[in-house]
Design a protein around this motif. Structure first.
Motif, PDB file in Angstrom:
ATOM      1  N   ILE A  50       4.586   4.998  -3.286  1.00 28.67           N
ATOM      2  CA  ILE A  50       5.931   5.084  -2.811  1.00 28.67           C
ATOM      3  C   ILE A  50       6.240   6.709  -2.892  1.00 28.67           C
ATOM      4  O   ILE A  50       6.272   7.160  -3.756  1.00 28.67           O
ATOM      5  N   ILE A  51       6.867   6.943  -1.602  1.00 27.16           N
ATOM      6  CA  ILE A  51       6.823   8.471  -1.220  1.00 27.16           C
ATOM      7  C   ILE A  51       8.212   8.934  -0.689  1.00 27.16           C
ATOM      8  O   ILE A  51       8.474   8.199   0.172  1.00 27.16           O
ATOM      9  N   ALA A  52       9.036   9.699  -1.199  1.00 24.91           N
ATOM     10  CA  ALA A  52      10.026  10.340  -0.354  1.00 24.91           C
ATOM     11  C   ALA A  52       9.372  11.482   0.192  1.00 24.91           C
ATOM     12  O   ALA A  52       8.869  12.624  -0.491  1.00 24.91           O
ATOM     13  N   THR A  53       9.846  11.789   1.576  1.00 20.97           N
ATOM     14  CA  THR A  53       9.268  12.727   2.305  1.00 20.97           C
ATOM     15  C   THR A  53       9.912  13.148   3.106  1.00 20.97           C
ATOM     16  O   THR A  53      10.885  12.301   3.974  1.00 20.97           O
ATOM     17  N   LYS A  65       0.966  -1.310   0.026  1.00 17.12           N
ATOM     18  CA  LYS A  65      -0.004  -0.026   0.026  1.00 17.12           C
ATOM     19  C   LYS A  65       1.007   1.188  -0.002  1.00 17.12           C
ATOM     20  O   LYS A  65       0.968   2.051  -1.026  1.00 17.12           O
ATOM     21  N   VAL A  66       1.493   1.474   1.054  1.00 20.89           N
ATOM     22  CA  VAL A  66       2.246   2.849   1.263  1.00 20.89           C
ATOM     23  C   VAL A  66       3.775   2.402   1.791  1.00 20.89           C
ATOM     24  O   VAL A  66       3.891   1.980   2.670  1.00 20.89           O
ATOM     25  N   ARG A  81       5.291   1.105   5.452  1.00 24.32           N
ATOM     26  CA  ARG A  81       6.610   0.792   5.573  1.00 24.32           C
ATOM     27  C   ARG A  81       7.481   2.303   5.495  1.00 24.32           C
ATOM     28  O   ARG A  81       7.350   2.725   4.507  1.00 24.32           O
ATOM     29  N   ILE A  82       8.543   2.413   6.438  1.00 30.34           N
ATOM     30  CA  ILE A  82       9.165   3.408   6.462  1.00 30.34           C
ATOM     31  C   ILE A  82      10.609   2.901   6.266  1.00 30.34           C
ATOM     32  O   ILE A  82      10.921   2.489   7.232  1.00 30.34           O
TER      33      ILE A  82
END
Length: 250
Positions: A197-200, A44-45, A212-213
């Motif tokens: 999929i996020i870069a933050t 999911k994320v 998941r981080i």
């Protein structure tokens, strides 16, 4: 669990280390990439967090380009290039996909969003037999809105669900309240079968639960939300504002 992983759009990436020309040259000299073998993604994320220059945007870009997106952002149908600055990392990674194909997809990166908005206006100025592109982004030119409004217009109008969405620092133009609204929008799209999929850098956005981080230091380390440097620094600053300011300004 394996069945669910087969249904996700991007399962993992693998660095073809034997083909890397040199681990002393960019981008392979970045610690995150130098130590990379396999990186698996949540169905999911998945968040990728780390300091400036750690390589998170370079990794995200390589994933997007390998999947078929334009290096400067947009859907797979965009092919504009304002300045060829992306790395060749995508040539050295293998993208492991699931069995399911997405119905939608978008690569959104903060640093080239202006170029994307300009390209949409340019394409709409050309003769076309179909509806204007901007209709799919809320109907108003993205340049005719504030940076934050135009960013959010993409989230609200262009993302349709059942999609793969790769976001590079989406918080760059968003106020704290808009970042919280983004959590709501992410959740809506996840419930509609999407993968992110996020870069933050945002402690607000990365609070999305059950994600998941990956925190980049010497490599990719899976951490809990409360273990991220971003959360710990922000909590310390808010809870001890004057003390922190005294230390910073002494």
């Amino acid at each position: 669990m394996e069945s669910r992983r087969l249904q996700q759009y991007i399962r993992s990436i693998e660095l073809n280390r034997a083909e890397v020309p040199s681990f002393t040259e960019y981008p392979f000299n970045l610690a995150a990439i130098r130590n990379l073998e396999t990186l698996s993604f949540h169905p999911k994320v998945t968040f990728i967090v780390g300091e400036n220059g750690s390589g998170k945007s370079t990794i995200l870009e390589s994933i997007a380009v390998s999947y078929g997106f334009n290096a400067e952002g947009g859907t797979k149908n965009f092919n504009f290039s304002s300045r060829a600055t992306h790395s060749d990392l995508n040539k050295y990674i293998r993208l492991v996909k699931g069995l399911k194909r997405p119905e939608d997809g978008f690569f959104l990166r903060a640093e080239s969003f202006y170029n994307l908005a300009t390209n949409i206006d340019q394409l709409d100025a050309e003769p076309s037999f179909g509806p204007p592109l901007i209709n799919f982004y809320g109907g108003r030119s993205l340049h005719g809105q504030s940076h934050g409004e135009s960013f959010f217009a993409v989230f609200q109008n262009k993302f349709r669900g059942n999609g793969i969405y790769i976001l590079d620092e989406p918080e760059a133009a968003l106020s704290p309240s808009r970042q919280m609204s983004m959590i709501t929008r992410i959740h809506e799209l996840v419930q509609q079968g999407s993968q992110f999929i996020i870069a933050t850098h945002s402690p607000i956005i990365m609070a999305y639960p059950h994600a998941r981080i990956y925190q980049i230091q010497e490599g990719f380390e899976v951490v809990k939300y409360e273990e991220t440097e971003h959360y710990q620094i922000m909590r310390a600053f808010i809870n001890n504002t004057q003390k922190m300011l005294d230390i910073l300004m002494e």
